[in-house]
Every structure is written in structure tokens, then in C-alpha cells.
Design a protein around this motif. Structure first.
Motif, PDB file in Angstrom:
ATOM      1  N   ASP A  68     -75.203 -28.438 -34.995  1.00 46.37           N
ATOM      2  CA  ASP A  68     -75.962 -27.559 -35.500  1.00 46.37           C
ATOM      3  C   ASP A  68     -75.627 -26.108 -35.190  1.00 46.37           C
ATOM      4  OD1 ASP A  68     -77.953 -29.314 -36.436  1.00 46.37           O
ATOM      5  OD2 ASP A  68     -79.181 -29.386 -34.592  1.00 46.37           O
ATOM      6  N   GLN A  69     -74.634 -25.746 -34.637  1.00 44.48           N
ATOM      7  CA  GLN A  69     -74.284 -24.367 -34.618  1.00 44.48           C
ATOM      8  C   GLN A  69     -73.457 -23.943 -35.475  1.00 44.48           C
ATOM      9  OE1 GLN A  69     -72.307 -23.824 -30.478  1.00 44.48           O
ATOM     10  NE2 GLN A  69     -73.954 -24.549 -29.552  1.00 44.48           N
ATOM     11  N   ARG A  70     -72.944 -24.902 -36.255  1.00 44.96           N
ATOM     12  CA  ARG A  70     -72.195 -24.383 -37.677  1.00 44.96           C
ATOM     13  C   ARG A  70     -73.252 -24.442 -38.884  1.00 44.96           C
ATOM     14  NH1 ARG A  70     -68.742 -28.961 -35.761  1.00 44.96           N
ATOM     15  NH2 ARG A  70     -69.698 -30.330 -37.230  1.00 44.96           N
ATOM     16  N   LEU A  71     -72.842 -23.129 -39.150  1.00 46.45           N
ATOM     17  CA  LEU A  71     -73.717 -22.885 -40.477  1.00 46.45           C
ATOM     18  C   LEU A  71     -73.188 -23.586 -41.694  1.00 46.45           C
ATOM     19  CD1 LEU A  71     -75.221 -19.333 -39.723  1.00 46.45           C
ATOM     20  CD2 LEU A  71     -76.399 -21.418 -39.490  1.00 46.45           C
ATOM     21  N   CYS A  72     -73.920 -24.013 -42.791  1.00 47.06           N
ATOM     22  CA  CYS A  72     -73.199 -24.431 -43.928  1.00 47.06           C
ATOM     23  C   CYS A  72     -74.081 -24.173 -45.088  1.00 47.06           C
ATOM     24  CB  CYS A  72     -73.203 -26.041 -44.004  1.00 47.06           C
ATOM     25  SG  CYS A  72     -72.016 -26.561 -42.866  1.00 47.06           S
ATOM     26  N   ARG A  73     -73.479 -23.956 -46.324  1.00 52.61           N
ATOM     27  CA  ARG A  73     -74.320 -23.915 -47.330  1.00 52.61           C
ATOM     28  C   ARG A  73     -73.965 -24.891 -48.411  1.00 52.61           C
ATOM     29  NH1 ARG A  73     -72.101 -18.735 -50.064  1.00 52.61           N
ATOM     30  NH2 ARG A  73     -73.365 -17.387 -48.310  1.00 52.61           N
ATOM     31  N   LEU A  74     -74.874 -25.099 -49.011  1.00 50.00           N
ATOM     32  CA  LEU A  74     -74.901 -26.307 -49.980  1.00 50.00           C
ATOM     33  C   LEU A  74     -75.492 -25.763 -51.483  1.00 50.00           C
ATOM     34  CD1 LEU A  74     -74.672 -29.253 -50.936  1.00 50.00           C
ATOM     35  CD2 LEU A  74     -77.065 -29.547 -50.122  1.00 50.00           C
ATOM     36  N   TRP A  75     -74.551 -26.007 -52.411  1.00 47.54           N
ATOM     37  CA  TRP A  75     -74.761 -25.798 -53.841  1.00 47.54           C
ATOM     38  C   TRP A  75     -75.116 -27.292 -54.735  1.00 47.54           C
ATOM     39  CZ3 TRP A  75     -75.389 -20.938 -55.958  1.00 47.54           C
ATOM     40  CH2 TRP A  75     -75.099 -19.973 -55.447  1.00 47.54           C
ATOM     41  N   ILE A  76     -76.256 -27.173 -55.444  1.00 51.36           N
ATOM     42  CA  ILE A  76     -76.476 -28.256 -56.109  1.00 51.36           C
ATOM     43  C   ILE A  76     -76.951 -27.937 -57.627  1.00 51.36           C
ATOM     44  CG2 ILE A  76     -77.893 -30.416 -56.542  1.00 51.36           C
ATOM     45  CD1 ILE A  76     -78.483 -30.381 -53.611  1.00 51.36           C
TER      46      ILE A  76
ATOM     47  N   CYS B 288     -79.973 -23.883 -53.811  1.00 52.30           N
ATOM     48  CA  CYS B 288     -78.749 -23.339 -53.023  1.00 52.30           C
ATOM     49  C   CYS B 288     -79.515 -23.357 -51.476  1.00 52.30           C
ATOM     50  CB  CYS B 288     -78.120 -22.018 -53.151  1.00 52.30           C
ATOM     51  SG  CYS B 288     -77.100 -21.269 -51.944  1.00 52.30           S
ATOM     52  N   VAL B 289     -78.953 -23.819 -50.651  1.00 52.49           N
ATOM     53  CA  VAL B 289     -79.635 -23.927 -49.080  1.00 52.49           C
ATOM     54  C   VAL B 289     -78.449 -23.687 -48.169  1.00 52.49           C
ATOM     55  CG1 VAL B 289     -81.550 -25.478 -49.665  1.00 52.49           C
ATOM     56  CG2 VAL B 289     -79.495 -26.307 -48.923  1.00 52.49           C
ATOM     57  N   GLU B 290     -79.162 -22.943 -47.237  1.00 54.64           N
ATOM     58  CA  GLU B 290     -78.115 -22.566 -46.002  1.00 54.64           C
ATOM     59  C   GLU B 290     -78.838 -22.877 -44.654  1.00 54.64           C
ATOM     60  OE1 GLU B 290     -75.844 -18.660 -47.841  1.00 54.64           O
ATOM     61  OE2 GLU B 290     -77.610 -18.462 -46.295  1.00 54.64           O
ATOM     62  N   GLY B 291     -78.169 -23.396 -43.535  1.00 49.95           N
ATOM     63  CA  GLY B 291     -78.687 -23.559 -42.343  1.00 49.95           C
ATOM     64  C   GLY B 291     -77.596 -24.463 -41.652  1.00 49.95           C
ATOM     65  N   PRO B 292     -78.113 -24.868 -40.466  1.00 42.81           N
ATOM     66  CA  PRO B 292     -77.449 -26.048 -39.690  1.00 42.81           C
ATOM     67  C   PRO B 292     -76.787 -27.153 -40.269  1.00 42.81           C
ATOM     68  CG  PRO B 292     -79.393 -25.283 -38.435  1.00 42.81           C
ATOM     69  CD  PRO B 292     -79.607 -24.901 -39.747  1.00 42.81           C
ATOM     70  N   GLU B 293     -75.637 -27.445 -40.183  1.00 45.82           N
ATOM     71  CA  GLU B 293     -74.871 -28.697 -40.911  1.00 45.82           C
ATOM     72  C   GLU B 293     -75.780 -29.814 -40.819  1.00 45.82           C
ATOM     73  OE1 GLU B 293     -70.583 -30.697 -41.082  1.00 45.82           O
ATOM     74  OE2 GLU B 293     -70.961 -29.525 -39.492  1.00 45.82           O
ATOM     75  N   SER B 294     -76.258 -30.262 -40.021  1.00 42.46           N
ATOM     76  CA  SER B 294     -77.021 -31.402 -39.790  1.00 42.46           C
ATOM     77  C   SER B 294     -78.214 -31.365 -40.934  1.00 42.46           C
ATOM     78  CB  SER B 294     -77.543 -32.192 -38.351  1.00 42.46           C
ATOM     79  OG  SER B 294     -78.377 -30.968 -37.861  1.00 42.46           O
ATOM     80  N   ALA B 295     -78.725 -30.164 -40.679  1.00 37.33           N
ATOM     81  CA  ALA B 295     -80.142 -30.279 -41.386  1.00 37.33           C
ATOM     82  C   ALA B 295     -79.703 -30.220 -42.841  1.00 37.33           C
ATOM     83  CB  ALA B 295     -80.884 -28.886 -41.085  1.00 37.33           C
ATOM     84  N   VAL B 296     -78.693 -29.386 -43.283  1.00 32.01           N
ATOM     85  CA  VAL B 296     -78.399 -29.277 -44.777  1.00 32.01           C
ATOM     86  C   VAL B 296     -77.922 -30.761 -45.083  1.00 32.01           C
ATOM     87  CG1 VAL B 296     -76.531 -28.629 -46.167  1.00 32.01           C
ATOM     88  CG2 VAL B 296     -77.381 -27.135 -44.698  1.00 32.01           C
ATOM     89  N   GLU B 297     -77.085 -31.588 -44.340  1.00 33.61           N
ATOM     90  CA  GLU B 297     -76.921 -33.038 -44.743  1.00 33.61           C
ATOM     91  C   GLU B 297     -78.339 -33.837 -44.968  1.00 33.61           C
ATOM     92  OE1 GLU B 297     -74.249 -34.519 -41.497  1.00 33.61           O
ATOM     93  OE2 GLU B 297     -72.459 -33.692 -42.424  1.00 33.61           O
ATOM     94  N   GLU B 298     -78.989 -33.636 -44.113  1.00 32.60           N
ATOM     95  CA  GLU B 298     -80.540 -34.425 -44.372  1.00 32.60           C
ATOM     96  C   GLU B 298     -81.013 -34.035 -45.584  1.00 32.60           C
ATOM     97  OE1 GLU B 298     -84.627 -35.341 -42.054  1.00 32.60           O
ATOM     98  OE2 GLU B 298     -82.844 -34.616 -40.861  1.00 32.60           O
TER      99      GLU B 298
END
Length: 249
Positions: A169-177, A213-223
Motif C-alpha cells: 500500500d505504500q507503493r502508489l500506482c496509476r491505472l489507465w483504462i 484513470c485512477v491513482e492510489g495504493p497498489e492493492s486498492a488500484v488492483e481491487e
């Protein structure tokens, strides 16, 4: 002999109307099996009532503009708020199984994701076009998803997973769809509600094309992605996650 576009559209609407009628029949069966709203909660009664009206009046033409779909939450009594959120597309039960994801207060996100994926895979294997699945689905979830006892027995494992998840969760990620289009108001509502629930930031563009486009903790982005997949955005392209040093939105 060529078939006109109007004829194809009418055939599609007739099939959609028949599918909705079968979905309503299955929903009525579930409501008789689980009359307590604590176990089975309809997402939008207005949508269900409108769909009932269209089916009873055999209003084929209106199906072209109808954006209502059936959704419900099935909660397993005796667990710490384990829920199965189910959404029925117009392609069920003729072409695709129900769309769903699991939500829980006590399972780690990794374990919840694995359980959701296993359930989705089981649905794909069991799916037979034209055959009802909802009563089987609720029974399968009740008997195969981990219980409170399972959670208590694996406290140490969950603690280790939670530590790993905290690091993730400390890793921030961005997801594009990217989607061919996003017009449906219910899908737009889901995108906004889920991003808020998971504390993600970003933006969405409705219309054609549709972009999320969403950004946030990696696990939250995956969910978020696991939840979004079943709602059938047209011709969806998933670009993957990119690690960030800080949020931009």
C-alpha cells in the motif's frame, strides 16, 4: 437475402427482453429463498420495477434506450460482513455468466482478490448458455467462501499478509483504462462510487471514447480493476499499472 439493420436491432432487443425476463424470474426465486434484506439486498428497486414493466408490456422498442440492469448484494450470515456483489448484464444467461466481486472487512485484499478470481473462474466453468445460475451461485458462495472459523484459524497467516499488504500500500500506482465508449449512467456511478470507497483519485471521461484513470495504493488500484472488469465496458483496453513517486490528481 440481406437483413436490414432495423431487423437486426429488433432481434437484439427481443433477445435482451427475454434475458431480462429470465433474470427477473431468477431474482424472484432468490427473494423467496432469502426474504431477509440482511441476506439479499436489491441494489435498485426502481430499476427492477421498470424492467418488470417492460417485460410485462413486451416493450421491445424501449429496450434500445433502457439502461437499467439488475444488481444485488448477497451477504453470508455468520461471517464478518462478507458480501458477494452481483451485476447482471443483458448477455446473461444467453452468452455470459453473472458479473460479480467479493467484499469483506476481515479478509486481506490479496486473499479477497484470489477468492474473487477463483469464484469467477468457477462461474466460467459452470456456465452453460441459457441455464440459470443465480441460486447455484448463492449456494456455492455460502459453502465455499472462507468463514469466521477459517479466518480465526489463519490469523498468523493473515497478519503476515497484512504486513506485506501494508508494504504494497505504500507503493502508489496509476491505472489507465480505455473503452470504446462510456455512456451508461449506472456504470459511471459504479466508477465514481468504487473510486471513492477505495480512496482513489483520478478522473473519468464519458462519451466516445471513454477513459478512466485512477491513482492510489497498489492493492486498492488492483481491487478497483477487479471490480470494474465484470461491468462490461465496451472494447476495454487495460494499460497496466505504473508506479508513481506521488499522486498527480
Amino acid at each position: 437475402m440481406s437483413i436490414s439493420s432495423d431487423g437486426i436491432k429488433k432481434d437484439h432487443n427481443q433477445l435482451l427482453l427475454r434475458c431480462i425476463g429470465e433474470q427477473l424470474a431468477e431474482l424472484d426465486l432468490l427473494l423467496s429463498m432469502y426474504p431477509d434484506e440482511a441476506e439479499l439486498k436489491i441494489e435498485d428497486f426502481v430499476a427492477v420495477d421498470e424492467l418488470r414493466r417492460l417485460v410485462s408490456e413486451v416493450d421491445v422498442d424501449a429496450m434500445s434506450e433502457c439502461q437499467f440492469r439488475i444488481g444485488f448484494t448477497f451477504r453470508i450470515i455468520g461471517t464478518s460482513n462478507l458480501e458477494c456483489i452481483c451485476r447482471l448484464s443483458g448477455a446473461y444467461p444467453t452468452e455470459k455468466p453473472p458479473g460479480l466481486f467479493l467484499r469483506s472487512d476481515w479478509l486481506s485484499r490479496d486473499r479477497l482478490r484470489l477468492a474473487s478470481e477463483a469464484l469467477a473462474n468457477q462461474l466460467e466453468e459452470m456456465f452453460k448458455p441459457g441455464e440459470p445460475m443465480l441460486s447455484w451461485l448463492t449456494e456455492f458462495v455460502s459453502t465455499n467462501i472462507p468463514t469466521d472459523e477459517d479466518a480465526s484459524a489463519s490469523t498468523a497467516t493473515e497478519a503476515g499478509a497484512a504486513e506485506t499488504e501494508a508494504t504494497t500500500d505504500q507503493r502508489l500506482c496509476r491505472l489507465w483504462i480505455h473503452s470504446h465508449h462510456i455512456y451508461n449512467s449506472l456504470k459511471r456511478r459504479d466508477i465514481l462510487n468504487w473510486s471513492a470507497e477505495l480512496r482513489l483519485t483520478g478522473f473519468s471521461i464519458v462519451g466516445k471514447p471513454g477513459i478512466v484513470c485512477v491513482e492510489g495504493p497498489e492493492s486498492a488500484v488492483e481491487e478497483f480493476w477487479q471490480r470494474l472488469r465484470p461491468i462490461e465496458l465496451e472494447e476495454t483496453h487495460y494499460e497496466g499499472e505504473r508506479c508513481l513517486s506521488a499522486r498527480c490528481y
